[in-house]
Design an enzyme around this catalytic site. Structure first.
Site, PDB file in Angstrom:
ATOM      1  N   GLY A 146      12.683   2.532  31.561  1.00 20.13           N
ATOM      2  CA  GLY A 146      12.531   1.920  32.247  1.00 20.13           C
ATOM      3  C   GLY A 146      12.181   0.692  31.584  1.00 20.13           C
ATOM      4  N   ASN A 168      18.924   7.100  32.352  1.00 21.72           N
ATOM      5  CA  ASN A 168      19.236   8.333  32.071  1.00 21.72           C
ATOM      6  C   ASN A 168      18.647   8.607  33.490  1.00 21.72           C
ATOM      7  OD1 ASN A 168      16.523   7.654  31.601  1.00 21.72           O
ATOM      8  ND2 ASN A 168      16.082   9.374  30.211  1.00 21.72           N
ATOM      9  N   GLU A 169      19.085   7.938  34.336  1.00 20.07           N
ATOM     10  CA  GLU A 169      17.898   8.957  35.933  1.00 20.07           C
ATOM     11  C   GLU A 169      18.705   9.865  36.175  1.00 20.07           C
ATOM     12  OE1 GLU A 169      15.849   5.400  34.694  1.00 20.07           O
ATOM     13  OE2 GLU A 169      14.705   7.686  35.758  1.00 20.07           O
TER      14      GLU A 169
HETATM   15  C1  LIG Z   1      12.398  11.819  35.024  1.00 21.92           C
HETATM   16  C2  LIG Z   1      12.426  10.750  35.427  1.00 21.92           C
HETATM   17  C3  LIG Z   1      11.871  10.245  36.431  1.00 21.92           C
HETATM   18  C4  LIG Z   1      11.316   9.427  37.647  1.00 21.92           C
HETATM   19  C5  LIG Z   1      12.301   8.495  37.838  1.00 21.92           C
HETATM   20  C6  LIG Z   1      12.347   8.130  38.746  1.00 21.92           C
HETATM   21  C7  LIG Z   1      13.262   7.214  40.055  1.00 21.92           C
HETATM   22  C8  LIG Z   1      14.211   6.216  38.827  1.00 21.92           C
HETATM   23  C9  LIG Z   1      13.771   4.736  39.121  1.00 21.92           C
HETATM   24  C10 LIG Z   1      13.783   4.685  37.407  1.00 21.92           C
HETATM   25  C11 LIG Z   1      12.817   3.382  36.795  1.00 21.92           C
HETATM   26  C12 LIG Z   1      12.515   3.659  35.303  1.00 21.92           C
HETATM   27  C13 LIG Z   1      11.895   5.340  35.286  1.00 21.92           C
HETATM   28  C14 LIG Z   1      11.804   6.065  34.125  1.00 21.92           C
HETATM   29  O1  LIG Z   1      11.303   5.017  33.488  1.00 21.92           O
HETATM   30  S1  LIG Z   1      11.222   7.280  33.853  1.00 21.92           S
HETATM   31  C15 LIG Z   1      11.427   7.418  32.174  1.00 21.92           C
HETATM   32  C16 LIG Z   1      12.304   7.977  31.407  1.00 21.92           C
HETATM   33  N1  LIG Z   1      11.669   7.867  30.155  1.00 21.92           N
HETATM   34  C17 LIG Z   1      12.721   8.921  29.036  1.00 21.92           C
HETATM   35  O2  LIG Z   1      13.601   9.249  30.204  1.00 21.92           O
HETATM   36  C18 LIG Z   1      12.461   9.054  27.913  1.00 21.92           C
HETATM   37  C19 LIG Z   1      12.080  10.387  27.599  1.00 21.92           C
HETATM   38  N2  LIG Z   1      11.588   9.968  25.840  1.00 21.92           N
HETATM   39  C20 LIG Z   1      12.491   9.910  24.825  1.00 21.92           C
HETATM   40  O3  LIG Z   1      13.747  10.537  25.011  1.00 21.92           O
HETATM   41  C21 LIG Z   1      11.956  10.126  23.719  1.00 21.92           C
HETATM   42  O4  LIG Z   1      10.278  10.081  23.584  1.00 21.92           O
HETATM   43  C22 LIG Z   1      12.545   8.776  22.732  1.00 21.92           C
HETATM   44  C23 LIG Z   1      11.780   7.327  23.857  1.00 21.92           C
HETATM   45  C24 LIG Z   1      13.669   8.884  22.361  1.00 21.92           C
HETATM   46  C25 LIG Z   1      11.856   7.804  21.153  1.00 21.92           C
HETATM   47  O5  LIG Z   1      11.948   9.902  20.809  1.00 21.92           O
HETATM   48  P1  LIG Z   1      10.461   9.942  19.235  1.00 21.92           P
HETATM   49  O6  LIG Z   1      11.455   8.621  18.241  1.00 21.92           O
HETATM   50  O7  LIG Z   1      12.044  11.250  18.967  1.00 21.92           O
HETATM   51  O8  LIG Z   1       9.459  10.268  20.320  1.00 21.92           O
HETATM   52  P2  LIG Z   1       9.163  11.527  20.600  1.00 21.92           P
HETATM   53  O9  LIG Z   1      10.197  12.218  21.573  1.00 21.92           O
HETATM   54  O10 LIG Z   1       8.536  12.278  20.169  1.00 21.92           O
HETATM   55  O11 LIG Z   1       7.695  10.631  21.625  1.00 21.92           O
HETATM   56  C26 LIG Z   1       6.746  10.215  20.836  1.00 21.92           C
HETATM   57  C27 LIG Z   1       5.709  10.128  22.434  1.00 21.92           C
HETATM   58  O12 LIG Z   1       6.054   9.790  23.763  1.00 21.92           O
HETATM   59  C28 LIG Z   1       5.992  10.650  24.473  1.00 21.92           C
HETATM   60  N3  LIG Z   1       6.698  10.203  25.420  1.00 21.92           N
HETATM   61  C29 LIG Z   1       7.999   9.640  25.574  1.00 21.92           C
HETATM   62  N4  LIG Z   1       8.381   9.524  26.439  1.00 21.92           N
HETATM   63  C30 LIG Z   1       7.453   9.524  27.282  1.00 21.92           C
HETATM   64  C31 LIG Z   1       7.505   9.054  28.416  1.00 21.92           C
HETATM   65  N5  LIG Z   1       8.614   8.594  29.170  1.00 21.92           N
HETATM   66  N6  LIG Z   1       6.259   9.472  29.111  1.00 21.92           N
HETATM   67  C32 LIG Z   1       4.901   9.128  28.387  1.00 21.92           C
HETATM   68  N7  LIG Z   1       4.747  10.665  27.513  1.00 21.92           N
HETATM   69  C33 LIG Z   1       6.097  10.194  26.451  1.00 21.92           C
HETATM   70  C34 LIG Z   1       6.279  12.421  23.807  1.00 21.92           C
HETATM   71  O13 LIG Z   1       6.091  13.135  24.507  1.00 21.92           O
HETATM   72  C35 LIG Z   1       6.021  11.841  22.758  1.00 21.92           C
HETATM   73  O14 LIG Z   1       3.907  11.815  22.544  1.00 21.92           O
HETATM   74  P3  LIG Z   1       3.114  12.423  21.885  1.00 21.92           P
HETATM   75  O15 LIG Z   1       1.303  12.942  22.432  1.00 21.92           O
HETATM   76  O16 LIG Z   1       3.284  13.984  22.094  1.00 21.92           O
HETATM   77  O17 LIG Z   1       3.906  12.621  20.831  1.00 21.92           O
END
Ligand SMILES: CC/C=C\C/C=C\CCCC/C=C/C(=O)SCCNC(=O)CCNC(=O)[C@H](O)C(C)(C)COP(=O)(O)OP(=O)(O)OC[C@H]1O[C@@H](n2cnc3c(N)ncnc32)[C@H](O)[C@@H]1OP(=O)(O)O
Length: 294
Positions: A146, A168-169
């Site tokens: 997103g 990455n869906e």
């Molecule tokens: C799985 C898909 C599910 C449904 C999709 C359905 C249909 C498809 C339609 C398409 C439309 C859009 C869909 C989406 O957006 S789905 C979201 C997919 N996103 C991800 O997979 C990203 C996941 N995150 C990462 O890869 C990394 O966090 C990132 C962004 C590269 C940053 O890395 P880094 O700097 O190392 O930071 P952290 O990983 O330590 O993350 C910090 C903190 O944020 C929390 N967090 C990260 N991503 C999410 C998220 N998507 N939702 C909620 N929270 C998130 C993470 O847990 C850490 O939290 P904390 O409290 O532990 O500090």
């Protein structure tokens, strides 16, 4: 965070002059219809240039929940009414532009919450993709799923180095929605590469995204990126704003029509996918893997 809107009498109101696209009769539910002050965004408008900067500020990852997406959407529609010329979308974080949908809110959520989340995502995409404003994504951090959607729905992308961007869906066994697919194809130089990227969940580095054409420029600092964003917006003269907006709308009209026709189907697919026990199990593991990085 307080919103500051400055009236800009110098510029004509694009929203009044550009003919709105037909919106389907059915009103889609959104949990975001609220008049509360913004919590997760700051909006500033430079009354000299007519350029607005909308900063995403939902730590730690700018994960998109319904309230946050509603705020972004409302800011865009407000700016259209406020005689604004261009919009720069950026993040307050120095590491993450947006990690996409808030997966924590997708986990073990009830149907109403899932529906609210997806409708808010659809509404935000529609508003950003169709706005007559000149839009620039200043990608000063990772932009995943997103988050990448926000970037590719904008007209121009400027990214800081050493971050990741992509959709990455399919990696998690989900189909990319057709409107996101069309949006991605709309900006990539080659349809073949777009298909390859989306089917393989390709995540680019900033540098490889520039080479592939997924982003338009790199900037070494946020300050430089702001200057480049303003230069892009300034490259359109005030005189041509209306013709520009109508031309943009014509380019995007078919994608918007297809979206409206498939909107309910798109929601149904999301709801049925997210309610599958296997999907919820996967989400639990995926969230754990994010936590395990610590
Ligand atoms: C799985 C898909 C599910 C449904 C999709 C359905 C249909 C498809 C339609 C398409 C439309 C859009 C869909 C989406 O957006 S789905 C979201 C997919 N996103 C991800 O997979 C990203 C996941 N995150 C990462 O890869 C990394 O966090 C990132 C962004 C590269 C940053 O890395 P880094 O700097 O190392 O930071 P952290 O990983 O330590 O993350 C910090 C903190 O944020 C929390 N967090 C990260 N991503 C999410 C998220 N998507 N939702 C909620 N929270 C998130 C993470 O847990 C850490 O939290 P904390 O409290 O532990 O500090």
């Amino acid at each position: 965070m307080a919103t500051r809107i400055i009236h800009l009498p110098k510029y004509s109101r694009l929203s009044c002059l550009v003919k709105p696209l037909t919106i389907s009769a059915r009103t889609f539910a959104t949990a975001t219809a609220s008049t509360n002050p913004p919590q997760f965004t700051t909006l500033s408008v430079d009354d000299r240039t007519g350029i607005a900067t909308l900063t995403l500020n939902r730590p730690p990852a700018n994960a998109l929940n319904a309230l946050f997406m509603g705020e972004i959407q409302r800011s865009i529609t407000d700016l259209e009414k406020e005689n604004c010329r261009g919009l720069i979308l950026t993040s307050s974080s120095q590491r993450i532009f947006s990690a996409g949908l808030d997966l924590k809110e997708c986990y073990k959520a009830d149907v109403a919450s899932l529906e609210g989340l997806w409708c808010a995502l659809q509404n935000l995409w529609r508003t950003l993709f169709s706005t007559p404003l000149i839009t620039v994504a200043l990608i000063n951090g990772h932009a995943i799923a997103g988050g990448c959607m926000l970037a590719v729905s904008s007209e121009y992308r400027i990214m800081l180095p050493n971050f990741k961007i992509g959709v990455n869906e399919t990696m998690v066994g989900l189909a990319v929605p057709s409107w996101l697919m069309d949006t991605y194809i709309n900006i990539m130089p080659s349809r073949r590469i777009a298909e390859w990227d989306l089917t393989s969940s390709r995540i680019y580095s900033s540098e490889s995204a520039l080479k592939a054409g997924l982003v338009d420029e790199l900037a070494s600092s946020k300050e430089e990126a702001l200057q480049k964003s303003a230069a892009f917006i300034d490259s359109f003269s005030k005189r041509t704003l209306m013709a520009r907006a109508i031309t943009k709308q014509q380019f995007r009209a078919e994608i918007l029509r297809n979206f409206e026709q498939n909107r309910q189907h798109d929601l149904d697919i999301y709801l049925s996918t997210m309610q599958k026990p296997s999907m919820q199990e996967f989400l639990g593991e995926y969230l754990q893997s994010l936590d395990a990085k610590k």
